[in-house]
Design a protein around this motif. Structure first.
Motif, PDB file in Angstrom:
ATOM      1  N   PRO A  26       0.790  -1.224   0.000  1.00 38.46           N
ATOM      2  CA  PRO A  26       0.000   0.000   0.000  1.00 38.46           C
ATOM      3  C   PRO A  26       0.831   1.288   0.000  1.00 38.46           C
ATOM      4  O   PRO A  26       0.454   2.263  -0.658  1.00 38.46           O
ATOM      5  CB  PRO A  26      -0.851  -0.132   1.268  1.00 38.46           C
ATOM      6  N   ALA A  60      -6.898  -3.360  -1.272  1.00 40.36           N
ATOM      7  CA  ALA A  60      -6.040  -2.483  -0.463  1.00 40.36           C
ATOM      8  C   ALA A  60      -5.088  -1.684  -1.343  1.00 40.36           C
ATOM      9  O   ALA A  60      -4.848  -0.495  -1.100  1.00 40.36           O
ATOM     10  CB  ALA A  60      -5.257  -3.302   0.564  1.00 40.36           C
ATOM     11  N   LEU A  61      -4.530  -2.323  -2.374  1.00 39.87           N
ATOM     12  CA  LEU A  61      -3.629  -1.599  -3.267  1.00 39.87           C
ATOM     13  C   LEU A  61      -4.383  -0.557  -4.077  1.00 39.87           C
ATOM     14  O   LEU A  61      -3.891   0.557  -4.292  1.00 39.87           O
ATOM     15  CB  LEU A  61      -2.889  -2.572  -4.188  1.00 39.87           C
ATOM     16  N   ALA A  64      -5.093   2.424  -1.802  1.00 42.98           N
ATOM     17  CA  ALA A  64      -3.884   3.217  -1.569  1.00 42.98           C
ATOM     18  C   ALA A  64      -3.499   4.000  -2.820  1.00 42.98           C
ATOM     19  O   ALA A  64      -3.110   5.179  -2.731  1.00 42.98           O
ATOM     20  CB  ALA A  64      -2.734   2.305  -1.135  1.00 42.98           C
TER      21      ALA A  64
END
Length: 115
Positions: A26, A60-61, A64
């Motif tokens: 992230p 999550a990536l 971010a």
């Protein structure tokens, strides 16, 4: 603004690939989002369209990456989990012009596709 340090090994000819979380995580995605926002601003692009695949690390990536893009002053259009053709073709139909499609395909890669 300082230039982030990215691992050279993840930058390939047509995409960004690396292992999660060792190379791509992230923090990397957020810094990449900031860098993409700077480039978008220079090129007059005001929206980046982001989609991702079904791997567990993708949400999550993507979050971010989009946080970094927005922190850099660029809008995001979140397609969520979509097949690759959607993230490269759909932006031309739903996003304001100009927009760039971005595909987050993780555990192994983040792929950016410029318009």
């Amino acid at each position: 603004m300082t230039t982030p340090s990215f691992p050279d090994a993840v930058f390939k000819a047509y995409d960004i690939r690396g292992t999660v979380p060792e190379q791509i995580n992230p923090d990397f995605a957020r810094q990449l989002g900031l860098a993409l926002a700077q480039k978008a601003q220079r090129e007059g692009v005001d929206t980046l369209v982001v989609g991702y695949d079904g791997r567990l690390s993708s949400p999550a990536l993507s979050e971010a990456l989009q946080a970094g893009i927005r922190a850099g002053g660029i809008n995001t259009l979140d397609l969520g989990c979509v097949p690759t053709p959607w993230s490269t073709m759909l932006p031309t139909r739903v996003a304001p012009d100009p927009a760039w499609p971005l595909r987050v395909a993780t555990t192994r890669q983040i792929t950016t596709v410029s318009k």
